[in-house]
Design a protein around this motif. Structure first.
Motif, PDB file in Angstrom:
ATOM      1  N   ASN A 164       0.842  -1.206   0.000  1.00  0.00           N
ATOM      2  CA  ASN A 164       0.000   0.000   0.000  1.00  0.00           C
ATOM      3  C   ASN A 164       0.876   1.255   0.000  1.00  0.00           C
ATOM      4  O   ASN A 164       2.089   1.168  -0.203  1.00  0.00           O
ATOM      5  CB  ASN A 164      -0.930  -0.038   1.220  1.00  0.00           C
ATOM      6  CG  ASN A 164      -0.129  -0.278   2.509  1.00  0.00           C
ATOM      7  OD1 ASN A 164       1.050   0.082   2.597  1.00  0.00           O
ATOM      8  ND2 ASN A 164      -0.754  -0.884   3.497  1.00  0.00           N
ATOM      9  N   GLN A 165       0.247   2.396   0.272  1.00  0.00           N
ATOM     10  CA  GLN A 165       0.976   3.679   0.279  1.00  0.00           C
ATOM     11  C   GLN A 165       2.177   3.634   1.216  1.00  0.00           C
ATOM     12  O   GLN A 165       3.245   4.167   0.909  1.00  0.00           O
ATOM     13  CB  GLN A 165       0.038   4.781   0.759  1.00  0.00           C
ATOM     14  CG  GLN A 165      -1.018   5.181  -0.226  1.00  0.00           C
ATOM     15  CD  GLN A 165      -1.737   6.451   0.228  1.00  0.00           C
ATOM     16  OE1 GLN A 165      -1.563   6.938   1.341  1.00  0.00           O
ATOM     17  NE2 GLN A 165      -2.553   6.990  -0.650  1.00  0.00           N
ATOM     18  N   GLY A 190       2.009   5.530  -6.287  1.00  0.00           N
ATOM     19  CA  GLY A 190       1.109   5.046  -5.234  1.00  0.00           C
ATOM     20  C   GLY A 190       1.607   5.479  -3.864  1.00  0.00           C
ATOM     21  O   GLY A 190       1.292   4.858  -2.854  1.00  0.00           O
ATOM     22  N   PRO A 192       2.083   8.141  -0.535  1.00  0.00           N
ATOM     23  CA  PRO A 192       1.180   9.067   0.154  1.00  0.00           C
ATOM     24  C   PRO A 192       1.248  10.438  -0.528  1.00  0.00           C
ATOM     25  O   PRO A 192       2.304  10.809  -1.059  1.00  0.00           O
ATOM     26  CB  PRO A 192       1.769   9.139   1.570  1.00  0.00           C
ATOM     27  CG  PRO A 192       2.638   7.930   1.708  1.00  0.00           C
ATOM     28  CD  PRO A 192       3.127   7.595   0.332  1.00  0.00           C
ATOM     29  N   ARG A 201      -5.025   8.588  -6.621  1.00  0.00           N
ATOM     30  CA  ARG A 201      -4.344   7.325  -6.927  1.00  0.00           C
ATOM     31  C   ARG A 201      -4.928   6.171  -6.102  1.00  0.00           C
ATOM     32  O   ARG A 201      -5.038   5.052  -6.569  1.00  0.00           O
ATOM     33  CB  ARG A 201      -2.833   7.434  -6.692  1.00  0.00           C
ATOM     34  CG  ARG A 201      -2.046   6.124  -6.898  1.00  0.00           C
ATOM     35  CD  ARG A 201      -2.199   5.581  -8.302  1.00  0.00           C
ATOM     36  NE  ARG A 201      -1.544   4.281  -8.527  1.00  0.00           N
ATOM     37  CZ  ARG A 201      -2.114   3.101  -8.306  1.00  0.00           C
ATOM     38  NH1 ARG A 201      -3.347   3.041  -7.794  1.00  0.00           N
ATOM     39  NH2 ARG A 201      -1.472   1.995  -8.578  1.00  0.00           N
ATOM     40  N   ASP A 202      -5.328   6.488  -4.835  1.00  0.00           N
ATOM     41  CA  ASP A 202      -5.824   5.419  -3.962  1.00  0.00           C
ATOM     42  C   ASP A 202      -7.076   4.751  -4.522  1.00  0.00           C
ATOM     43  O   ASP A 202      -7.282   3.562  -4.360  1.00  0.00           O
ATOM     44  CB  ASP A 202      -6.070   5.949  -2.530  1.00  0.00           C
ATOM     45  CG  ASP A 202      -6.887   7.228  -2.507  1.00  0.00           C
ATOM     46  OD1 ASP A 202      -7.118   7.822  -3.598  1.00  0.00           O
ATOM     47  OD2 ASP A 202      -7.317   7.647  -1.419  1.00  0.00           O
ATOM     48  N   LYS A 203      -7.890   5.524  -5.223  1.00  0.00           N
ATOM     49  CA  LYS A 203      -9.131   4.942  -5.762  1.00  0.00           C
ATOM     50  C   LYS A 203      -9.050   4.756  -7.286  1.00  0.00           C
ATOM     51  O   LYS A 203     -10.048   4.416  -7.927  1.00  0.00           O
ATOM     52  CB  LYS A 203     -10.327   5.843  -5.416  1.00  0.00           C
ATOM     53  CG  LYS A 203     -10.202   7.235  -6.029  1.00  0.00           C
ATOM     54  CD  LYS A 203     -11.503   7.989  -6.126  1.00  0.00           C
ATOM     55  CE  LYS A 203     -11.270   9.352  -6.749  1.00  0.00           C
ATOM     56  NZ  LYS A 203     -12.102   9.756  -7.807  1.00  0.00           N
ATOM     57  N   ASN A 240      -8.225  -2.552  -1.550  1.00  0.00           N
ATOM     58  CA  ASN A 240      -8.064  -1.262  -2.209  1.00  0.00           C
ATOM     59  C   ASN A 240      -9.034  -1.121  -3.388  1.00  0.00           C
ATOM     60  O   ASN A 240      -9.791  -0.151  -3.479  1.00  0.00           O
ATOM     61  CB  ASN A 240      -6.596  -1.150  -2.670  1.00  0.00           C
ATOM     62  CG  ASN A 240      -6.319   0.107  -3.451  1.00  0.00           C
ATOM     63  OD1 ASN A 240      -6.951   0.363  -4.469  1.00  0.00           O
ATOM     64  ND2 ASN A 240      -5.385   0.909  -2.985  1.00  0.00           N
TER      65      ASN A 240
END
Ligand code: NAD
Length: 456
Positions: A164-165, A190, A192, A201-203, A240
């Motif tokens: 993840n981030q 990807g 933070p 970017r997260d979605k 995610n």
């Protein structure tokens, strides 16, 4: 590819080759049957990974013990630009899977028309049993082992399953310590947002799945499924991608009737719909979607076979196979995960008239916004969310239009060939959407390879 084993009298057991590298080859070979003009000498080059790095390293765990980890990074192609692809932490990561996922990234980037080649990486580990400190040590050591095989213009990692981030922030930090005095932000995407990540970017992968489905429904004119509004959805995977998909479709008026994670699934009956914010809250508190009040518990297998309008696999590969494809009761499948439908299942679904919007088209939103992040990092910019979403929608719509056009072309020429007195042995079967998408991607890569000129 399918073999029948066992005694016919005792029922037929179908066995399917689920080797990911073989699956990539089958899909590739199916697409190039429609490409008379492809230089035959290029086929092996286009198919084969450029290189795979295997690494092995020790990490000290929190209890003072030492454990050895194995990791891989494959660059499948650098014809279009630097390698691009996620890093996955999972107990079942293996070299074959990483290679086939890297090939998938090559086709995804080529189809989306972003200037990257395909890559993928992974570490064999069980992230659920590892602490944050242990994950950080694994990540830092893995990046150190990869050394200059990653870089802003060489190969650019991104998140994938169980990374993840935070993982991307550790990758950036480690690389930056190894390469001081440079703008190293574009080495990984990807990240933070306050560390050079892009808004949206997260979605992005979920958003891309949404835009693709919206555009596909507008173009495909599926009977009984005119638009996302009121459509009944089942989503496998609530990480995610799956959670973003659930939220976006639900916000647009669709009814999410079933979701699942690795522990199982939940569904509601009849005309009801899950309240996605409540599911998210429940999952955050309990670590699972199972047990949410006023829902029925189902298995992941049940979820795939539920009667619905749109089925969105957003977890693992090979979940729709020869043994369950016939039981699928969705009107449309949109592949948010990489490789959830096997080649044999593709054929069954095609014969049942259930379109499959393929992964290289449907889940390209992640890599497209990763490209936007890379551009922002190089230019020292931060785009507004509206700009990111607008640019993503334009790219996704364009890709859907191109794939639909190619799909019509392939099937019209197929119809025309029916009118000739061509040998029936030589007639090609109608093409599915995956074949049309791969056709475009392979053709682009072949063209650019020849434009660049074969070295020397
Ligand atoms: P994630 O780790 O955030 O979530 C994975 C989800 O799948 C979790 O909800 C997990 O519980 C569930 N899951 C795991 N094992 C399962 C099983 N056996 N049965 C059912 N569910 C199971 O991962 P993600 O980033 O959401 O990725 C999901 C898929 O989408 C993967 O195939 C990945 O390659 C693909 N993908 C991700 C991105 C991205 O930007 N994250 C981009 C393109 C494609």
């Amino acid at each position: 590819m399918n073999t029948k084993t066992g005694d016919e009298d005792q029922g037929v057991i179908e066995k399917e080759d689920l080797n990911p590298a073989h699956i990539s080859d089958i899909q590739f070979d199916k697409a190039i049957r429609y490409m008379d003009h492809l230089q035959h000498g290029l086929i092996d080059f286009l198919k084969s990974p450029k290189r795979t790095l295997s690494v092995c390293f020790p990490v000290m765990l929190d209890d003072g013990s030492v454990k050895t980890f194995h990791g891989f990074r494959t660059v499948h192609s650098r014809v279009m630009g630097p390698g691009k692809g996620g890093i996955r932490y999972h107990p079942e990561v293996n070299k074959e899977e990483v290679k086939s996922l890297a090939a998938l990234m090559t086709w995804k980037c080529a189809l989306a028309d972003v200037p990257f080649g395909g890559a993928k990486g992974g570490v064999i580990c069980d992230p659920k049993s590892l602490s944050q400190d242990e994950l950080r040590r694994i990540t830092r050591r893995f990046v150190t082992e990869l050394k200059d095989d990653i870089g802003p213009y060489i190969d650019i990692p991104a998140p994938d399953m169980y990374t993840n981030q935070q993982t991307m922030a550790w990758i950036y930090d480690t690389y930056d310590i190894m390469h001081p005095g440079k703008n190293n932000h574009p080495v990984v995407t990807g990240k933070p947002v306050d560390l050079g990540g892009s808004l949206g970017r997260d979605k992005a992968t979920g958003q891309g799945v949404f835009y693709t489905t919206e555009r596909f429904l507008a173009k495909a004119e599926l009977p009984k499924l005119p638009s996302i509004r009121e459509a009944r959805l089942a989503i496998q995977g609530f990480g995610n991608v799956g959670a973003a998909v659930a939220r976006l479709f639900s916000d647009a008026g669709a009814k999410v009737i079933a979701v699942s994670d690795s522990t199982g699934g939940i569904c509601v009956d009849n005309d009801d719909a899950l309240d996605i914010e409540t599911v998210l809250e429940y999952k955050k508190t309990n670590g699972t979607v199972v047990g949410l009040p006023e829902t029925r518990t189902i298995t992941n297998e049940d979820l795939l076979e539920i009667e619905c309008d749109i089925l969105i696999p957003a977890a693992l590969e090979n979940v729709i196979r020869i043994d369950n494809a016939d039981k699928i009761r969705a009107r449309l499948i949109v592949e948010a995960a990489n490789g959830p439908v096997t080649p044999s299942a593709d054929e069954v679904l095609f014969s049942k008239g259930i379109p499959v919007v393929p992964d290289i088209l449907a889940n390209a939103g992640g890599v497209i916004v990763s490209f936007f992040e890379w551009v922002q990092n190089i230019k020292h910019e931060q785009w507004e969310l509206e700009e990111v979403d607008r640019s993503l929608r334009a790219k996704m719509n364009h890709s859907v239009d191109q794939v639909m056009m190619k799909w019509h072309q392939l099937n019209n020429s197929h119809d025309e060939s029916h009118d000739t007195d061509q040998n029936p042995e030589e007639k090609l079967p109608p093409a599915d959407l995956r074949t049309a998408a791969l056709f475009l991607a392979i053709e682009r890569l072949a063209n650019v390879t020849l434009e660049r000129g074969i070295w020397p």
